[in-house]
Motif scaffolding. Structure first.
Motif, PDB file in Angstrom:
ATOM      1  N   THR A 107       0.827  -1.197   0.000  1.00 36.55           N
ATOM      2  CA  THR A 107       0.000   0.000   0.000  1.00 36.55           C
ATOM      3  C   THR A 107       0.871   1.260   0.000  1.00 36.55           C
ATOM      4  O   THR A 107       0.523   2.255  -0.619  1.00 36.55           O
ATOM      5  CB  THR A 107      -0.949  -0.008   1.217  1.00 36.55           C
ATOM      6  N   GLU A 108       2.025   1.203   0.662  1.00 42.65           N
ATOM      7  CA  GLU A 108       2.920   2.362   0.681  1.00 42.65           C
ATOM      8  C   GLU A 108       3.430   2.679  -0.729  1.00 42.65           C
ATOM      9  O   GLU A 108       3.508   3.845  -1.117  1.00 42.65           O
ATOM     10  CB  GLU A 108       4.093   2.100   1.629  1.00 42.65           C
ATOM     11  N   VAL A 109       3.741   1.660  -1.505  1.00 40.18           N
ATOM     12  CA  VAL A 109       4.172   1.873  -2.889  1.00 40.18           C
ATOM     13  C   VAL A 109       3.025   2.507  -3.682  1.00 40.18           C
ATOM     14  O   VAL A 109       3.242   3.447  -4.461  1.00 40.18           O
ATOM     15  CB  VAL A 109       4.618   0.536  -3.535  1.00 40.18           C
ATOM     16  N   LEU A 110       1.808   2.020  -3.480  1.00 38.84           N
ATOM     17  CA  LEU A 110       0.647   2.598  -4.165  1.00 38.84           C
ATOM     18  C   LEU A 110       0.453   4.063  -3.778  1.00 38.84           C
ATOM     19  O   LEU A 110       0.132   4.894  -4.622  1.00 38.84           O
ATOM     20  CB  LEU A 110      -0.620   1.804  -3.843  1.00 38.84           C
ATOM     21  N   LEU A 111       0.656   4.375  -2.502  1.00 37.61           N
ATOM     22  CA  LEU A 111       0.492   5.749  -2.036  1.00 37.61           C
ATOM     23  C   LEU A 111       1.482   6.684  -2.723  1.00 37.61           C
ATOM     24  O   LEU A 111       1.111   7.773  -3.158  1.00 37.61           O
ATOM     25  CB  LEU A 111       0.659   5.822  -0.515  1.00 37.61           C
ATOM     26  N   GLN A 112       2.714   6.249  -2.842  1.00 37.11           N
ATOM     27  CA  GLN A 112       3.718   7.091  -3.498  1.00 37.11           C
ATOM     28  C   GLN A 112       3.362   7.320  -4.967  1.00 37.11           C
ATOM     29  O   GLN A 112       3.646   8.370  -5.521  1.00 37.11           O
ATOM     30  CB  GLN A 112       5.098   6.468  -3.358  1.00 37.11           C
ATOM     31  N   THR A 113       2.734   6.337  -5.581  1.00 36.06           N
ATOM     32  CA  THR A 113       2.383   6.443  -6.995  1.00 36.06           C
ATOM     33  C   THR A 113       1.084   7.214  -7.209  1.00 36.06           C
ATOM     34  O   THR A 113       0.993   8.051  -8.104  1.00 36.06           O
ATOM     35  CB  THR A 113       2.231   5.033  -7.617  1.00 36.06           C
ATOM     36  N   TYR A 114       0.065   6.943  -6.388  1.00 39.35           N
ATOM     37  CA  TYR A 114      -1.282   7.436  -6.684  1.00 39.35           C
ATOM     38  C   TYR A 114      -1.809   8.519  -5.733  1.00 39.35           C
ATOM     39  O   TYR A 114      -2.846   9.104  -6.009  1.00 39.35           O
ATOM     40  CB  TYR A 114      -2.269   6.264  -6.720  1.00 39.35           C
ATOM     41  N   GLY A 115      -1.156   8.774  -4.610  1.00 34.04           N
ATOM     42  CA  GLY A 115      -1.537   9.868  -3.719  1.00 34.04           C
ATOM     43  C   GLY A 115      -3.002   9.899  -3.338  1.00 34.04           C
ATOM     44  O   GLY A 115      -3.543   8.945  -2.796  1.00 34.04           O
ATOM     45  N   LEU A 116      -3.671  11.010  -3.663  1.00 34.15           N
ATOM     46  CA  LEU A 116      -5.058  11.208  -3.249  1.00 34.15           C
ATOM     47  C   LEU A 116      -5.994  10.161  -3.839  1.00 34.15           C
ATOM     48  O   LEU A 116      -7.011   9.828  -3.258  1.00 34.15           O
ATOM     49  CB  LEU A 116      -5.546  12.613  -3.576  1.00 34.15           C
ATOM     50  N   TYR A 117      -5.657   9.603  -4.993  1.00 36.37           N
ATOM     51  CA  TYR A 117      -6.490   8.548  -5.574  1.00 36.37           C
ATOM     52  C   TYR A 117      -6.528   7.331  -4.655  1.00 36.37           C
ATOM     53  O   TYR A 117      -7.542   6.667  -4.530  1.00 36.37           O
ATOM     54  CB  TYR A 117      -5.967   8.144  -6.956  1.00 36.37           C
ATOM     55  N   LEU A 118      -5.412   7.043  -3.998  1.00 39.52           N
ATOM     56  CA  LEU A 118      -5.374   5.918  -3.074  1.00 39.52           C
ATOM     57  C   LEU A 118      -6.260   6.199  -1.861  1.00 39.52           C
ATOM     58  O   LEU A 118      -6.959   5.303  -1.380  1.00 39.52           O
ATOM     59  CB  LEU A 118      -3.944   5.600  -2.641  1.00 39.52           C
ATOM     60  N   ILE A 119      -6.262   7.426  -1.382  1.00 37.65           N
ATOM     61  CA  ILE A 119      -7.135   7.782  -0.255  1.00 37.65           C
ATOM     62  C   ILE A 119      -8.588   7.557  -0.655  1.00 37.65           C
ATOM     63  O   ILE A 119      -9.365   6.952   0.091  1.00 37.65           O
ATOM     64  CB  ILE A 119      -6.919   9.257   0.166  1.00 37.65           C
ATOM     65  N   MET A 120      -8.963   8.021  -1.832  1.00 43.28           N
ATOM     66  CA  MET A 120     -10.349   7.858  -2.279  1.00 43.28           C
ATOM     67  C   MET A 120     -10.695   6.386  -2.504  1.00 43.28           C
ATOM     68  O   MET A 120     -11.780   5.937  -2.145  1.00 43.28           O
ATOM     69  CB  MET A 120     -10.589   8.678  -3.546  1.00 43.28           C
ATOM     70  N   VAL A 121      -9.788   5.627  -3.086  1.00 49.13           N
ATOM     71  CA  VAL A 121     -10.041   4.200  -3.306  1.00 49.13           C
ATOM     72  C   VAL A 121     -10.201   3.490  -1.967  1.00 49.13           C
ATOM     73  O   VAL A 121     -11.110   2.676  -1.794  1.00 49.13           O
ATOM     74  CB  VAL A 121      -8.908   3.563  -4.157  1.00 49.13           C
ATOM     75  N   ALA A 122      -9.352   3.792  -1.001  1.00 47.52           N
ATOM     76  CA  ALA A 122      -9.463   3.162   0.315  1.00 47.52           C
ATOM     77  C   ALA A 122     -10.765   3.554   1.001  1.00 47.52           C
ATOM     78  O   ALA A 122     -11.390   2.743   1.694  1.00 47.52           O
ATOM     79  CB  ALA A 122      -8.278   3.539   1.192  1.00 47.52           C
ATOM     80  N   ALA A 123     -11.188   4.782   0.804  1.00 47.32           N
ATOM     81  CA  ALA A 123     -12.432   5.250   1.429  1.00 47.32           C
ATOM     82  C   ALA A 123     -13.658   4.603   0.789  1.00 47.32           C
ATOM     83  O   ALA A 123     -14.676   4.401   1.458  1.00 47.32           O
ATOM     84  CB  ALA A 123     -12.530   6.768   1.329  1.00 47.32           C
ATOM     85  N   LEU A 124     -13.571   4.259  -0.478  1.00 47.66           N
ATOM     86  CA  LEU A 124     -14.736   3.761  -1.218  1.00 47.66           C
ATOM     87  C   LEU A 124     -14.779   2.250  -1.403  1.00 47.66           C
ATOM     88  O   LEU A 124     -15.812   1.717  -1.802  1.00 47.66           O
ATOM     89  CB  LEU A 124     -14.783   4.411  -2.601  1.00 47.66           C
ATOM     90  N   THR A 125     -13.691   1.558  -1.158  1.00 46.83           N
ATOM     91  CA  THR A 125     -13.615   0.135  -1.472  1.00 46.83           C
ATOM     92  C   THR A 125     -13.147  -0.661  -0.252  1.00 46.83           C
ATOM     93  O   THR A 125     -12.824  -0.085   0.787  1.00 46.83           O
ATOM     94  CB  THR A 125     -12.625  -0.103  -2.634  1.00 46.83           C
ATOM     95  N   PRO A 126     -13.055  -1.984  -0.397  1.00 46.07           N
ATOM     96  CA  PRO A 126     -12.577  -2.818   0.713  1.00 46.07           C
ATOM     97  C   PRO A 126     -11.090  -2.669   1.039  1.00 46.07           C
ATOM     98  O   PRO A 126     -10.613  -3.282   1.973  1.00 46.07           O
ATOM     99  CB  PRO A 126     -12.869  -4.249   0.244  1.00 46.07           C
ATOM    100  N   LEU A 127     -10.352  -1.876   0.283  1.00 50.16           N
ATOM    101  CA  LEU A 127      -8.960  -1.627   0.642  1.00 50.16           C
ATOM    102  C   LEU A 127      -8.941  -1.105   2.075  1.00 50.16           C
ATOM    103  O   LEU A 127      -9.808  -0.321   2.456  1.00 50.16           O
ATOM    104  CB  LEU A 127      -8.374  -0.578  -0.319  1.00 50.16           C
ATOM    105  N   PRO A 128      -7.981  -1.532   2.898  1.00 48.49           N
ATOM    106  CA  PRO A 128      -8.007  -1.153   4.316  1.00 48.49           C
ATOM    107  C   PRO A 128      -7.858   0.354   4.538  1.00 48.49           C
ATOM    108  O   PRO A 128      -6.771   0.909   4.417  1.00 48.49           O
ATOM    109  CB  PRO A 128      -6.852  -1.933   4.927  1.00 48.49           C
ATOM    110  N   PHE A 129      -8.966   1.002   4.863  1.00 48.68           N
ATOM    111  CA  PHE A 129      -9.007   2.452   5.021  1.00 48.68           C
ATOM    112  C   PHE A 129      -8.057   2.939   6.109  1.00 48.68           C
ATOM    113  O   PHE A 129      -7.271   3.863   5.895  1.00 48.68           O
ATOM    114  CB  PHE A 129     -10.448   2.882   5.314  1.00 48.68           C
ATOM    115  N   SER A 130      -8.098   2.311   7.279  1.00 44.28           N
ATOM    116  CA  SER A 130      -7.228   2.745   8.376  1.00 44.28           C
ATOM    117  C   SER A 130      -5.755   2.530   8.038  1.00 44.28           C
ATOM    118  O   SER A 130      -4.908   3.343   8.390  1.00 44.28           O
ATOM    119  CB  SER A 130      -7.584   2.012   9.672  1.00 44.28           C
ATOM    120  N   GLY A 131      -5.452   1.436   7.356  1.00 51.71           N
ATOM    121  CA  GLY A 131      -4.072   1.175   6.961  1.00 51.71           C
ATOM    122  C   GLY A 131      -3.561   2.229   6.006  1.00 51.71           C
ATOM    123  O   GLY A 131      -2.436   2.721   6.143  1.00 51.71           O
TER     124      GLY A 131
END
Length: 191
Positions: A128-152
């Motif tokens: 997830t850290e690699v995804l965050l560096q690549t996608y930034g705010l998109y990762l926050i939105m994906v985590a908020a909207l999908t089963p991706l671990p939001f708190s993580g």
């Protein structure tokens, strides 16, 4: 331009996965509702009556990287069949989830040098850290909207120093997830 398309594609792909996950849970719910012996379900009723315990379990799940999908708690809130009761719990779950995400963000932001954080990052969150560096705010939105671990994701966002105001703003999409899931589950209950 290519980077923006890549980010949009990432967002849409993961949003679709989240919708598929919601469809699977709803299908399981409808199947169980119509095919499982009612007497078997009644055996769980003493547990389901313990609202405080259910809320504690939800809080812990949301704080500990979303172990249990929130949709199961939304299904639990249906048990009385009262729209006001259900909406009240949907709002409670939204607030708990959003708050848990923000606490995880703060944990990442201010405690990212601790052993606990390093253990969680190494054991569960490195991809997830690699995804965050690549996608930034998109990762926050994906985590908020999908089963991706939001708190993580929130913890990682805090750990990399993502601006607090931007995190708060973009993580508000968590409200949309609960509203959509809540509505779909409410409607599925009528099937």
């Amino acid at each position: 331009m290519e980077q923006q398309e890549k980010k949009s594609s990432f967002f849409l792909r993961n949003l679709l996965k989240g919708l598929v996950w919601l469809a699977i849970i709803v299908a399981m719910f409808v199947f169980t509702k119509h095919n499982v012996n009612k007497e078997l379900l009644l055996k769980f009723e003493p547990f389901f009556e313990k609202t405080a315990l259910i809320l504690v379990i939800f809080c812990l799940s949301e704080l500990i990287i979303g172990i249990i999908p929130p949709e199961f708690f939304l299904i639990w809130a249906l048990r009385r069949g009262d729209a006001d009761y259900y909406i009240t719990f949907v709002v409670i779950f939204i607030l708990i989830s959003y708050t848990a995400g923000f606490l995880a963000y703060l944990f990442g932001r201010y405690l990212h040098t601790t052993r606990v954080y390093r253990y969680l990052r190494d054991k569960y969150l490195s991809r997830t850290e690699v995804l965050l560096q690549t996608y930034g705010l998109y990762l926050i939105m994906v985590a908020a909207l999908t089963p991706l671990p939001f708190s993580g994701v929130a913890m990682l966002v805090g750990a990399v120093g993502y601006p607090t105001k931007r995190y708060i703003y973009w993580s508000l999409t968590r409200f949309f997830r609960f509203a959509l899931s809540g509505y779909v589950i409410w409607e599925a209950n009528t099937i």
